[in-house]
Write a protein that holds these residues in place. Structure first.
Motif, PDB file in Angstrom:
ATOM      1  N   SER A  11       6.819  -4.972 -13.072  1.00 18.45           N
ATOM      2  CA  SER A  11       7.860  -5.501 -12.195  1.00 18.45           C
ATOM      3  C   SER A  11       7.400  -5.389 -10.747  1.00 18.45           C
ATOM      4  CB  SER A  11       9.146  -4.713 -12.393  1.00 18.45           C
ATOM      5  OG  SER A  11       8.970  -3.413 -11.855  1.00 18.45           O
ATOM      6  N   ARG A  12       8.035  -6.170  -9.895  1.00 21.63           N
ATOM      7  CA  ARG A  12       7.653  -6.141  -8.487  1.00 21.63           C
ATOM      8  C   ARG A  12       7.900  -4.769  -7.861  1.00 21.63           C
ATOM      9  NH1 ARG A  12       7.902  -9.780  -3.318  1.00 21.63           N
ATOM     10  NH2 ARG A  12       8.332  -8.075  -1.908  1.00 21.63           N
ATOM     11  N   PRO A  13       9.075  -4.144  -8.078  1.00 23.58           N
ATOM     12  CA  PRO A  13       9.262  -2.806  -7.483  1.00 23.58           C
ATOM     13  C   PRO A  13       8.208  -1.813  -7.969  1.00 23.58           C
ATOM     14  CG  PRO A  13      11.337  -3.670  -8.314  1.00 23.58           C
ATOM     15  CD  PRO A  13      10.284  -4.634  -8.735  1.00 23.58           C
ATOM     16  N   ALA A  14       7.835  -1.904  -9.264  1.00 17.43           N
ATOM     17  CA  ALA A  14       6.841  -0.966  -9.801  1.00 17.43           C
ATOM     18  C   ALA A  14       5.506  -1.159  -9.105  1.00 17.43           C
ATOM     19  CB  ALA A  14       6.685  -1.176 -11.298  1.00 17.43           C
ATOM     20  N   VAL A  15       5.167  -2.422  -8.879  1.00 17.81           N
ATOM     21  CA  VAL A  15       3.883  -2.699  -8.246  1.00 17.81           C
ATOM     22  C   VAL A  15       3.894  -2.222  -6.793  1.00 17.81           C
ATOM     23  CG1 VAL A  15       2.501  -4.587  -7.372  1.00 17.81           C
ATOM     24  CG2 VAL A  15       3.188  -4.579  -9.742  1.00 17.81           C
ATOM     25  N   GLN A  16       5.028  -2.422  -6.131  1.00 19.58           N
ATOM     26  CA  GLN A  16       5.095  -1.978  -4.731  1.00 19.58           C
ATOM     27  C   GLN A  16       4.980  -0.463  -4.637  1.00 19.58           C
ATOM     28  OE1 GLN A  16       8.582  -4.112  -3.305  1.00 19.58           O
ATOM     29  NE2 GLN A  16       7.328  -4.787  -1.574  1.00 19.58           N
ATOM     30  N   MET A  17       5.616   0.206  -5.587  1.00 20.71           N
ATOM     31  CA  MET A  17       5.535   1.671  -5.606  1.00 20.71           C
ATOM     32  C   MET A  17       4.091   2.107  -5.850  1.00 20.71           C
ATOM     33  SD  MET A  17       7.611   4.053  -5.129  1.00 20.71           S
ATOM     34  CE  MET A  17       6.784   5.583  -4.722  1.00 20.71           C
ATOM     35  N   LEU A  18       3.455   1.429  -6.777  1.00 28.09           N
ATOM     36  CA  LEU A  18       2.057   1.738  -7.094  1.00 28.09           C
ATOM     37  C   LEU A  18       1.188   1.558  -5.856  1.00 28.09           C
ATOM     38  CD1 LEU A  18       0.196   2.328  -9.622  1.00 28.09           C
ATOM     39  CD2 LEU A  18      -0.280  -0.108  -9.622  1.00 28.09           C
ATOM     40  N   TRP A  19       1.458   0.476  -5.169  1.00 25.24           N
ATOM     41  CA  TRP A  19       0.682   0.153  -3.978  1.00 25.24           C
ATOM     42  C   TRP A  19       0.849   1.237  -2.909  1.00 25.24           C
ATOM     43  CZ3 TRP A  19       2.877  -1.352   0.847  1.00 25.24           C
ATOM     44  CH2 TRP A  19       1.948  -1.783   1.803  1.00 25.24           C
ATOM     45  N   LEU A  20       2.123   1.638  -2.734  1.00 23.58           N
ATOM     46  CA  LEU A  20       2.409   2.656  -1.722  1.00 23.58           C
ATOM     47  C   LEU A  20       1.656   3.943  -2.048  1.00 23.58           C
ATOM     48  CD1 LEU A  20       4.115   3.033   0.786  1.00 23.58           C
ATOM     49  CD2 LEU A  20       5.886   4.044  -0.661  1.00 23.58           C
ATOM     50  N   ARG A  21       1.684   4.308  -3.317  1.00 26.48           N
ATOM     51  CA  ARG A  21       0.968   5.520  -3.719  1.00 26.48           C
ATOM     52  C   ARG A  21      -0.521   5.368  -3.483  1.00 26.48           C
ATOM     53  NH1 ARG A  21       3.508   6.449  -9.488  1.00 26.48           N
ATOM     54  NH2 ARG A  21       5.647   7.000  -8.882  1.00 26.48           N
ATOM     55  N   ALA A  22      -1.030   4.204  -3.801  1.00 22.48           N
ATOM     56  CA  ALA A  22      -2.466   3.974  -3.636  1.00 22.48           C
ATOM     57  C   ALA A  22      -2.856   4.132  -2.173  1.00 22.48           C
ATOM     58  CB  ALA A  22      -2.842   2.586  -4.133  1.00 22.48           C
ATOM     59  N   VAL A  23      -2.036   3.544  -1.279  1.00 20.03           N
ATOM     60  CA  VAL A  23      -2.364   3.623   0.143  1.00 20.03           C
ATOM     61  C   VAL A  23      -2.294   5.070   0.619  1.00 20.03           C
ATOM     62  CG1 VAL A  23      -1.615   2.932   2.432  1.00 20.03           C
ATOM     63  CG2 VAL A  23      -1.653   1.268   0.592  1.00 20.03           C
ATOM     64  N   ARG A  24      -1.282   5.793   0.136  1.00 19.47           N
ATOM     65  CA  ARG A  24      -1.153   7.187   0.564  1.00 19.47           C
ATOM     66  C   ARG A  24      -2.310   8.041   0.061  1.00 19.47           C
ATOM     67  NH1 ARG A  24       5.326   8.037  -0.319  1.00 19.47           N
ATOM     68  NH2 ARG A  24       5.969   7.306   1.735  1.00 19.47           N
ATOM     69  N   ARG A  25      -2.680   7.772  -1.171  1.00 20.20           N
ATOM     70  CA  ARG A  25      -3.804   8.524  -1.748  1.00 20.20           C
ATOM     71  C   ARG A  25      -5.081   8.236  -0.952  1.00 20.20           C
ATOM     72  NH1 ARG A  25      -6.004  12.235  -3.350  1.00 20.20           N
ATOM     73  NH2 ARG A  25      -7.600  12.305  -4.964  1.00 20.20           N
ATOM     74  N   LEU A  26      -5.219   6.981  -0.578  1.00 20.51           N
ATOM     75  CA  LEU A  26      -6.386   6.555   0.180  1.00 20.51           C
ATOM     76  C   LEU A  26      -6.421   7.274   1.525  1.00 20.51           C
ATOM     77  CD1 LEU A  26      -8.622   4.550  -0.283  1.00 20.51           C
ATOM     78  CD2 LEU A  26      -7.262   2.821   0.861  1.00 20.51           C
ATOM     79  N   LYS A  27      -5.258   7.339   2.132  1.00 16.92           N
ATOM     80  CA  LYS A  27      -5.120   8.017   3.418  1.00 16.92           C
ATOM     81  C   LYS A  27      -5.575   9.467   3.273  1.00 16.92           C
ATOM     82  CE  LYS A  27      -1.046   9.037   4.799  1.00 16.92           C
ATOM     83  NZ  LYS A  27       0.397   8.810   4.776  1.00 16.92           N
ATOM     84  N   ASP A  28      -5.098  10.122   2.205  1.00 14.78           N
ATOM     85  CA  ASP A  28      -5.482  11.516   1.960  1.00 14.78           C
ATOM     86  C   ASP A  28      -6.990  11.647   1.813  1.00 14.78           C
ATOM     87  OD1 ASP A  28      -2.905  12.319   2.045  1.00 14.78           O
ATOM     88  OD2 ASP A  28      -2.614  12.321  -0.139  1.00 14.78           O
ATOM     89  N   LEU A  29      -7.547  10.748   1.033  1.00 19.14           N
ATOM     90  CA  LEU A  29      -8.997  10.814   0.791  1.00 19.14           C
ATOM     91  C   LEU A  29      -9.745  10.675   2.096  1.00 19.14           C
ATOM     92  CD1 LEU A  29      -9.579   8.727  -2.471  1.00 19.14           C
ATOM     93  CD2 LEU A  29      -9.995  11.153  -2.125  1.00 19.14           C
ATOM     94  N   MET A  30      -9.294   9.756   2.933  1.00 18.45           N
ATOM     95  CA  MET A  30      -9.982   9.542   4.201  1.00 18.45           C
ATOM     96  C   MET A  30      -9.848  10.778   5.087  1.00 18.45           C
ATOM     97  SD  MET A  30     -11.490   6.671   4.156  1.00 18.45           S
ATOM     98  CE  MET A  30     -11.804   6.124   5.840  1.00 18.45           C
ATOM     99  N   ASP A  31      -8.667  11.395   5.075  1.00 13.91           N
ATOM    100  CA  ASP A  31      -8.457  12.589   5.887  1.00 13.91           C
ATOM    101  C   ASP A  31      -9.377  13.712   5.444  1.00 13.91           C
ATOM    102  OD1 ASP A  31      -6.637  11.345   7.356  1.00 13.91           O
ATOM    103  OD2 ASP A  31      -4.871  12.137   6.322  1.00 13.91           O
ATOM    104  N   GLU A  32      -9.503  13.844   4.111  1.00 11.65           N
ATOM    105  CA  GLU A  32     -10.344  14.916   3.575  1.00 11.65           C
ATOM    106  C   GLU A  32     -11.762  14.833   4.086  1.00 11.65           C
ATOM    107  OE1 GLU A  32     -10.640  15.220  -0.742  1.00 11.65           O
ATOM    108  OE2 GLU A  32      -8.439  15.099  -0.723  1.00 11.65           O
ATOM    109  N   ARG A  33     -12.217  13.632   4.219  1.00 10.93           N
ATOM    110  CA  ARG A  33     -13.629  13.455   4.550  1.00 10.93           C
ATOM    111  C   ARG A  33     -13.896  13.523   6.033  1.00 10.93           C
ATOM    112  NH1 ARG A  33     -16.041   9.941   0.006  1.00 10.93           N
ATOM    113  NH2 ARG A  33     -14.669  10.644  -1.624  1.00 10.93           N
ATOM    114  N   CYS A  34     -12.867  13.519   6.827  1.00 16.05           N
ATOM    115  CA  CYS A  34     -13.087  13.528   8.260  1.00 16.05           C
ATOM    116  C   CYS A  34     -13.713  14.838   8.724  1.00 16.05           C
ATOM    117  CB  CYS A  34     -11.773  13.299   8.994  1.00 16.05           C
ATOM    118  SG  CYS A  34     -11.450  11.550   9.140  1.00 16.05           S
TER     119      CYS A  34
END
Lengths: 557, 201
Positions: free
Chosen positions: B178-201
């Motif tokens: 569903s669209r809401p599920a995909v948006q939620m997935l996307w949000l999590r993906a972006v947040r996870r990505l943000k975390d990963l980038m922070d870790e490596r800084c």
């Protein structure tokens, strides 16, 4: 790495704002970051991250569709900007040659059309696929091919000009044949029989020349035979050629090399020592079969099934596929396709001579074989039917013997048993006929299995004897179902057998010594399930292997 | 994973050109995740199951390795554009090979071969098209590395939304959620990505 935070839901408006932000970035606009942050200050880092992702997208990820797009949907003709050659060789200068075009590639080699600058002539230049790190084995095999081919001079063999190495890249050049592959010439249609014979007589002559120089081609197939505009064939691609008696280090692994449809059984079985000139005679016969009928002798959906057929199956008689095929040519083909190399023509030259005889309308040397041999061939062609007929015959003989000698059975019951066996045989013949014609190939084995099970149950029922050794028919039929190589069919037969056995024992009156020993039936049903499980497991394993070969086509293919 | 991008790509390029094999290797390792993303983006879904994008990347790196002498660029942008060009040609090659293989013809027919004898072959090194000359920040390679470390779901949603630039409705359709599920997935993906980038800084 805070999962709790990662799961915090955002309200719809915040999500919409983020989405709009991404849309704007993708359109190349500069969205107002401050405006978003005023309302949703917690999104600052998310926005930064999204900006970075979009920069990544614009670094060349997102617009990949531009040139790739036609290729994504169909093999569009390539524009000059997108030559089919791998990139690094687009430095088209290759030593003294100029690479013009890729002609084709096989398991490990690639062939280019090239111009030899010094002589201005056009040649075919073959090298190991430059994109693969060649293994030592591949290099050895490649050099062996070049050496083998360089020794040959024959009007129907593609001649090798030069063998060399450039920047560590071994290559050799040979005649460029302006023409088509035999496979493209035939194009799935039966050829005129005399034309096919004329062509293959020349090819067989060329292969005889190879053999006289101690070379077995081992990978003869329509795509390795080029036909020029005058219709002259040329044998090429000695990638798998093996010098007879020479150093055979290259195939020490016993690896199956070659294309299964045209491969001799001894080669398919991986019996390296047994692969000699006879294997090439077989392949010539397989090619002739395809020219005469429009299809190769064995053409199963997967390479593994084809291998199995090559090893133990028998192709349909050529004349059943092409009614206009002369009887003599069929005999020639069948002699080439004999399973035992000794039964084939002793040499490619003998095959060529027999084809010449056919062309001169003299009787050919290949003769019809005796009735026993024909029976064996028929059995190989229809194994499922043959085994059932044999079983029916044996059971009928035993039943009749016991009826005349022991006379415990009433004439009526005896007639019923014989009748059921007759029906079993008739059903087998009918299903064999249906299997060859049915559109839904999956239904036939299921129906066949069901019919077998019903008839076996019927015989046990009329003999009132689910307590005798005859119940062995059930595990036997489960194992037989395994021969179709379908896991589901095995489970299906197992379930049928278990149900049929249970019904039989529940309805029959047990003999006095078996009375009350109901746990025997449980043991038997459990054993049936075990037989089913083991058979299904083995089928599953074979299919796993088969899929493995599907994904990794055999080298040279 | 080695910290591949600590030195700027342009510096690695310069050192590699002077024959520093280690620099060259680090250059390739740093570019691999980015290439993997490009490879995934340029192969259509049904093809992706047949052609392993990592094969495409491997082959591209191998060819780039062999042809490195022919590469004249100095900046990260030029470098990536060059790699991308090789990858795209290989992809076209692969697709073509895949389509012929599917038709059952192992070899390309020789018919009509001679009239195309004059194939123009550009030197591949130094002419990235205008869109490819977009400024590339070093961060791009790090981000690519982080994305390839995400789970498959996350990678897919990012690819569809950002690299194929599909609206969420279509992303939802492609991922069969569903669209809401995909948006939620996307949000999590972006947040996870943000975390990963922070870790490596």
């Amino acid at each position: 790495m805070n999962d709790a935070e990662g799961d915090t839901p955002l309200d719809e408006r915040a999500l919409a704002a983020l989405d709009a932000y991404v849309d704007a970035l993708q359109k190349g606009e500069r969205p107002d970051r401050e405006c978003v942050l005023r309302e949703f200050p917690e999104l600052a880092t998310t926005l930064t991250c999204l900006e970075a992702v979009e920069r990544l997208a614009q670094s060349g990820v997102a617009d990949v569709s531009a040139p790739g797009v036609e290729a994504r949907h169909k093999a569009a003709p390539l524009s000059p900007e997108w030559p089919s050659m791998g990139v690094w060789q687009t430095r088209v200068d290759f030593g003294g040659y100029e690479l013009l075009e890729e002609l084709g590639r096989g398991g490990m080699g690639v062939v280019y059309k090239a111009r030899q600058k010094s002589l201005g002539r056009v040649v075919a230049l073959k090298m190991i696929l430059p994109t693969q790190l060649p293994t030592e084995q591949a290099v050895l095999r490649f050099q062996a091919e070049a050496r083998a081919a360089a020794r040959l001079r024959h009007p129907n063999v593609v001649a090798v000009h030069e063998v060399g190495e450039l920047h560590g890249q071994p290559y050799f050049t040979m005649d460029y044949v302006e023409g088509r592959e035999l496979g493209a010439v035939a194009a799935g249609q039966p050829m005129e029989p005399r034309a096919a014979a004329r062509l293959m007589a020349q090819v067989a002559g060329a292969v005889e020349h190879l053999h006289q120089h101690g070379i077995v081609h081992r990978d003869l197939k329509p795509s390795n035979i080029l036909v020029d505009q005058e219709g002259h064939p040329y044998v090429t691609d000695f990638g798998l050629a093996l010098a007879c008696g020479g150093d055979s280090q290259l195939t020490q692994s016993g690896m199956i090399v070659g294309t299964p449809s045209y491969m001799a059984p001894e080669q398919a079985a991986g019996r390296r020592q047994a692969v000699g000139p006879g294997a090439d005679v077989y392949s010539l016969g397989a090619i002739l079969y395809e020219l005469a009928t429009g299809r190769p002798p064995f053409d199963e959906p997967t390479p593994l099934e084809t291998l199995v057929q090559v090893l133990e199956g028998e192709p349909p008689a050529p004349r059943t596929l092409n009614r206009h095929l002369p009887r003599d040519l069929e005999l020639v083909i069948l002699r080439c396709l004999e399973k035992r190399p000794e039964a084939r023509y002793p040499s490619a030259g003998a095959l060529a001579a027999d084809l010449e005889r056919f062309l001169r309308e003299e009787p050919v040397e290949a003769r019809p074989r005796g009735p026993l041999h024909r029976l064996a061939r028929w059995c190989r062609r229809r194994p499922a039917l043959a085994i059932r007929l044999a079983a029916a015959l044996i059971f009928a003989l035993v039943a009749h013997l016991s009826y005349t000698l022991i006379q415990q059975v009433t004439p009526l019951r005896h007639a019923a048993v014989l009748g059921a066996l007759g029906m079993f045989a008739a059903a087998a013949a009918a299903f064999e006929w249906a299997a060859a014609r049915a559109r839904n190939k999956i239904l036939v084995p299921f129906a066949w299995s069901t019919a077998d099970m019903l008839l076996a149950s019927f015989i046990l029922w009329i003999t009132h004897n689910p307590f005798s050794p005859l119940v062995v028919a059930f595990p036997l039929l489960i194992a037989t179902a395994g021969l179709w190589f379908r896991v589901r069919l095995v489970w299906f037969s197992t379930a049928l057998a278990a149900v049929a056995y249970t019904l039989l024992t529940a309805t029959a009156q047990p003999p006095s010594e078996e009375a009350g020993l109901w746990h025997h039936h449980l043991i038997f049903v459990a054993a049936l399930l075990m037989v089913g499980t083991v058979t299904a497991y083995q089928v599953w394993r074979v299919r796993a292997l088969s899929r493995y070969y599907e994904r990794r086509p055999l080298p040279g293919g | 994973m080695p910290e591949t991008t600590s030195a700027a790509v342009s510096e690695l390029l310069a050192r590699a050109r002077e024959g520093d094999a280690d620099a060259l290797n680090r250059l390739y390792e740093a570019s691999r995740p980015w290439l993997a993303i490009v490879a995934r983006a340029c192969l259509e879904e049904k093809l992706r199951s047949r052609v392993d994008p990592s094969d495409l990347v491997q082959q591209t790196l191998l060819e780039a390795y062999r042809a490195f002498e022919g590469f004249a660029g100095r900046t990260e942008g030029e470098w990536l554009a060059w790699l991308r060009q090789i990858l795209l040609r290989n992809a076209v090659d692969y697709v073509r090979w895949f389509c012929t293989a599917k038709r059952g013809a192992g070899h390309v027919s020789l018919a009509g071969a001679d009239d195309r004898s004059a194939i123009r072959c550009e030197p591949t090194a130094d002419i990235p098209s205008p869109s490819e000359q977009a400024v590339v920040h070093e961060e791009v390679l790090r981000l690519a590395q982080a994305i390839t470390a995400l789970s498959d779901d996350y990678q897919q949603v990012i690819q569809l939304r950002h690299f194929e630039q599909l609206p969420f409705d279509e992303v939802a359709q492609r991922m069969q959620r569903s669209r809401p599920a995909v948006q939620m997935l996307w949000l999590r993906a972006v947040r996870r990505l943000k975390d990963l980038m922070d870790e490596r800084c």
